[in-house]
Design a protein around this motif. Structure first.
Motif, PDB file in Angstrom:
ATOM      1  N   ALA A   1       0.833  -1.204   0.000  1.00  0.00           N
ATOM      2  CA  ALA A   1       0.000   0.000   0.000  1.00  0.00           C
ATOM      3  C   ALA A   1       0.869   1.256   0.000  1.00  0.00           C
ATOM      4  O   ALA A   1       0.481   2.282  -0.547  1.00  0.00           O
ATOM      5  CB  ALA A   1      -0.913   0.007   1.219  1.00  0.00           C
TER       6      ALA A   1
ATOM      7  N   SER B   1       4.424   3.308   2.336  1.00  0.00           N
ATOM      8  CA  SER B   1       5.397   3.213   3.413  1.00  0.00           C
ATOM      9  C   SER B   1       5.166   4.320   4.426  1.00  0.00           C
ATOM     10  O   SER B   1       4.433   5.279   4.166  1.00  0.00           O
ATOM     11  CB  SER B   1       6.813   3.262   2.846  1.00  0.00           C
ATOM     12  OG  SER B   1       6.962   4.421   2.059  1.00  0.00           O
TER      13      SER B   1
ATOM     14  N   ASP C   1      -4.211   4.012  10.502  1.00  0.00           N
ATOM     15  CA  ASP C   1      -4.749   5.369  10.339  1.00  0.00           C
ATOM     16  C   ASP C   1      -4.489   5.919   8.941  1.00  0.00           C
ATOM     17  O   ASP C   1      -5.261   6.724   8.427  1.00  0.00           O
ATOM     18  CB  ASP C   1      -4.123   6.317  11.367  1.00  0.00           C
ATOM     19  CG  ASP C   1      -4.592   5.996  12.777  1.00  0.00           C
ATOM     20  OD1 ASP C   1      -5.580   5.263  12.917  1.00  0.00           O
ATOM     21  OD2 ASP C   1      -3.945   6.471  13.731  1.00  0.00           O
ATOM     22  N   LEU C   2      -3.357   5.496   8.360  1.00  0.00           N
ATOM     23  CA  LEU C   2      -2.956   6.086   7.083  1.00  0.00           C
ATOM     24  C   LEU C   2      -3.552   5.359   5.882  1.00  0.00           C
ATOM     25  O   LEU C   2      -3.953   5.982   4.908  1.00  0.00           O
ATOM     26  CB  LEU C   2      -1.429   6.088   6.989  1.00  0.00           C
ATOM     27  CG  LEU C   2      -0.807   6.929   5.887  1.00  0.00           C
ATOM     28  CD1 LEU C   2      -1.311   8.366   5.939  1.00  0.00           C
ATOM     29  CD2 LEU C   2       0.712   6.911   6.008  1.00  0.00           C
ATOM     30  N   TYR C   3      -3.631   4.023   5.955  1.00  0.00           N
ATOM     31  CA  TYR C   3      -4.013   3.277   4.742  1.00  0.00           C
ATOM     32  C   TYR C   3      -5.359   2.566   4.822  1.00  0.00           C
ATOM     33  O   TYR C   3      -5.781   1.960   3.853  1.00  0.00           O
ATOM     34  CB  TYR C   3      -2.905   2.267   4.400  1.00  0.00           C
ATOM     35  CG  TYR C   3      -1.638   2.963   3.946  1.00  0.00           C
ATOM     36  CD1 TYR C   3      -1.603   3.643   2.722  1.00  0.00           C
ATOM     37  CD2 TYR C   3      -0.500   2.996   4.745  1.00  0.00           C
ATOM     38  CE1 TYR C   3      -0.466   4.308   2.311  1.00  0.00           C
ATOM     39  CE2 TYR C   3       0.650   3.659   4.343  1.00  0.00           C
ATOM     40  CZ  TYR C   3       0.653   4.314   3.119  1.00  0.00           C
ATOM     41  OH  TYR C   3       1.789   4.985   2.705  1.00  0.00           O
TER      42      TYR C   3
ATOM     43  N   ARG D   1      -8.386   4.122   6.342  1.00  0.00           N
ATOM     44  CA  ARG D   1      -9.395   5.035   6.909  1.00  0.00           C
ATOM     45  C   ARG D   1     -10.786   4.760   6.357  1.00  0.00           C
ATOM     46  O   ARG D   1     -11.778   5.208   6.909  1.00  0.00           O
ATOM     47  CB  ARG D   1      -9.026   6.503   6.617  1.00  0.00           C
ATOM     48  CG  ARG D   1      -7.863   7.027   7.426  1.00  0.00           C
ATOM     49  CD  ARG D   1      -7.825   8.555   7.418  1.00  0.00           C
ATOM     50  NE  ARG D   1      -7.686   9.110   6.085  1.00  0.00           N
ATOM     51  CZ  ARG D   1      -6.539   9.128   5.398  1.00  0.00           C
ATOM     52  NH1 ARG D   1      -5.448   8.624   5.924  1.00  0.00           N
ATOM     53  NH2 ARG D   1      -6.481   9.659   4.201  1.00  0.00           N
ATOM     54  N   ARG D   2     -10.864   4.063   5.222  1.00  0.00           N
ATOM     55  CA  ARG D   2     -12.176   3.790   4.623  1.00  0.00           C
ATOM     56  C   ARG D   2     -12.406   2.288   4.493  1.00  0.00           C
ATOM     57  O   ARG D   2     -12.926   1.819   3.490  1.00  0.00           O
ATOM     58  CB  ARG D   2     -12.273   4.468   3.259  1.00  0.00           C
ATOM     59  CG  ARG D   2     -12.386   5.976   3.374  1.00  0.00           C
ATOM     60  CD  ARG D   2     -12.305   6.652   2.023  1.00  0.00           C
ATOM     61  NE  ARG D   2     -12.531   8.083   2.124  1.00  0.00           N
ATOM     62  CZ  ARG D   2     -11.634   8.949   2.586  1.00  0.00           C
ATOM     63  NH1 ARG D   2     -10.451   8.531   2.987  1.00  0.00           N
ATOM     64  NH2 ARG D   2     -11.926  10.232   2.638  1.00  0.00           N
TER      65      ARG D   2
END
Lengths: 327, 98
Positions: free
Chosen positions: B27, B29, B44-46, B48-49
Motif C-alpha cells: 500500500a 510506506s 490510520d494512514l491506509y 481510513r475507509r
C-alpha cells in the motif's frame, strides 16, 4: 562487469557511453509511457523538478489542514463536525503519502520539513487566505478541492511511479471533500437570507484565488514546458483552468449562487466559457509572502512541530525500552 | 532544538489485505519508531475507509530487491521459454477439456 569497450577507449569515454545508454533508457520509458521507478536512472533535473513539485504538494496538504481546522470547534452540527474532522485527517494522510513518495527520490522527511519551516520550499498560495465564516468551509471544498482535483487527476498518469500512485489514492479521497463542500454550500444557499448571503460572500472571496491555483498563464509558466516533455505534467495551466471554469458554471447555477466575474459568459465559437482577467499581481504578492495569512500559517506549523516533539521523543524512548526499534 | 523527529525513525513498508481470500498487497510506506506504532500508523494512514482486514508492516531495510540495472539479464532466461505457456501447443480442433 561485462563492458566490452575497445581497448583504446579511455575510462572517461566508457563512463560517457554508459550515461548515454542510461539516458536513452530513461527517454524511452517516458516516450512509451512506462513509469520511472525510484531505483531507475533519471536526469538530475528531472529528480530536482519532482522534489520541488512533490514537496510543495506535500506541504500544501498539511498547511491546508489549518484553514479548515479553524472551524472544527464551531461546526454547526455534530454531523458537520465529524465530516470536517475526517476531511482534515485526510489532508494529513495526503501529506504523508506525498512525503513518502518524495522520500523515494533520496530526500529525508526532516529535510523537507526544515525547508518548509525555513520558508525555503513553498506550499500552495491558496492556503494563505483566511476562513472568515462557516461558508468558507463549503467554498474550500467545492472550489479549492475542485480545482485541486482538476489539477490532480492528470497527475495519476505522471511519469514518476510513486507520485502517480500517491495521486490515485488522493484523488479517490478528494471526491468526498468536494462533495461535502458542495452540499454544505447548497444547505446554506437554500437556507435563510442571511445564510444565502454568507454562502455567496464565501464564493465571491474564493473564486479568483481558486483560478490562480492553476498557476501563471502558459506563456509565463517557468517550469511548464519541460514538465510536459517529461510527462510529469499532462495539460497546460490554462487548459486546466478552462476545464475548471466550464465545470463550475453549471454547478453554481444549481447552487443558486453567482460567480463574481461580470465577463463570464458562454462562447459558442470556442465551445467554452470566456472569463475575466485574473489579477496576477495579487498572486505574486501572496507568493512573496504578503498574503493575509502567510505568517500565521507558517508560525502555526512550526509551533505544531515543536509542540509535538515530546510525543516523538516518548515514542522513541518507548521503542528503545522495549527493544523493538529497527535501526 | 526540537529533539527527535519522525524522519529519524525507520521506514516501514505497509501491506494490506483488502478482504479475506485475497493476498496482502503493497500500500505504501511510513516512518515509525517500532513495529507496533508502524501498525497503528498504517491503520490510520491506509485503512481510513475500511480498505483492509489485515495489515503487515516490514522494515524497508529488510527488503532485498533485484537491481534495475540488471533487469534485462536477470529476467532474460524466462523470455526464450514460450513452451512454458499453454498457448505454445497446437491441439487439433474439437478436443475438449484441454
Amino acid at each position: 562487469m561485462t563492458t566490452t569497450a575497445a581497448p583504446a577507449a579511455t575510462a572517461g569515454e566508457a563512463v560517457a557511453t554508459g550515461q548515454d545508454a542510461l539516458r536513452a533508457a530513461f527517454d524511452a520509458a517516458v516516450a512509451e509511457d512506462t513509469r520511472i521507478e525510484p531505483r531507475d536512472w533519471m536526469p538530475d533535473a528531472y529528480r530536482a523538478t519532482l522534489v520541488r513539485q512533490m514537496a510543495q504538494h506535500a506541504h500544501s496538504e498539511i498547511i491546508g489542514m489549518q484553514p479548515e481546522a479553524n472551524w472544527i470547534t464551531r461546526a454547526p452540527s455534530l454531523r458537520r463536525k465529524a465530516i470536517l474532522m475526517a476531511k482534515v485527517q485526510d489532508e494529513a494522510g495526503h501529506g504523508l503519502y506525498l512525503y513518502s513518495a518524495t522520500e523515494t527520490l533520496g530526500v529525508g522527511r526532516d529535510e523537507l520539513l526544515d525547508k518548509l519551516h525555513a520558508g525555503r520550499q513553498r506550499y500552495s498560495s491558496i492556503f494563505n487566505y483566511p476562513t472568515l465564516t462557516w461558508a468558507d468551509v463549503g467554498a474550500i471544498g467545492w472550489l479549492v478541492d475542485g480545482a485541486a482535483i482538476t489539477n490532480q487527476v492528470p497527475l495519476c498518469r505522471c511519469s514518476y511511479g510513486p507520485y502517480a500512485r500517491a495521486m490515485v489514492r488522493i484523488c479517490k479521497e478528494e471526491s468526498f471533500h468536494q462533495r461535502q463542500g458542495y452540499e454544505l454550500l447548497l444547505a446554506l444557499s437554500r437556507g435563510t437570507a442571511a445564510q444565502h448571503a454568507m454562502a455567496q460572500d464565501a464564493v465571491n472571496r474564493w473564486w479568483w484565488p481558486s483560478l490562480m491555483m492553476f498557476g501563471p498563464p502558459d506563456d509565463e509558466s517557468a517550469h511548464s514546458a519541460q514538465s510536459m516533455a517529461w510527462k510529469i505534467k499532462r495539460h497546460s495551466n490554462d487548459e486546466l483552468r478552462q476545464r475548471f471554469v466550464d465545470i463550475c458554471v453549471p454547478q453554481a447555477e444549481v447552487l443558486g449562487l453567482t460567480l463574481p466575474d461580470p465577463d463570464l459568459r458562454w462562447n459558442e465559437s470556442r465551445g467554452a466559457h470566456d472569463y475575466g482577467e485574473i489579477d496576477w499581481s495579487e498572486f505574486q504578492e501572496v507568493l512573496r509572502g504578503n498574503g493575509p495569512c502567510n505568517e500565521e500559517r507558517i508560525n502555526r506549523r512550526r509551533a505544531a512541530h515543536d509542540n509535538g516533539a515530546w510525543v516523538r521523543e516518548a515514542a522513541t524512548a518507548y521503542a528503545a525500552k522495549h527493544g523493538e526499534a529497527q535501526a | 532544538m526540537t529533539g527527535q523527529t519522525s524522519g529519524d525513525w525507520p521506514l516501514w513498508e505497509v501491506f494490506v489485505r483488502s478482504r479475506r481470500g485475497l493476498s496482502h498487497s503493497h500500500a505504501g510506506s511510513l516512518h515509525a519508531p517500532d513495529a507496533e506504532m508502524a501498525l497503528r500508523n498504517a491503520r490510520d494512514l491506509y485503512t481510513r475507509r475500511a480498505e483492509g482486514v489485515s495489515i503487515w508492516v516490514v522494515p524497508s531495510s529488510a527488503v532485498t530487491a533485484s537491481s534495475p540495472d540488471e533487469k534485462d539479464p536477470f529476467f532474460e532466461s524466462a523470455a526464450d521459454k514460450p513452451y512454458r505457456h499453454p498457448t505454445f501447443y497446437e491441439i487439433p480442433e474439437g478436443v475438449k477439456h484441454l
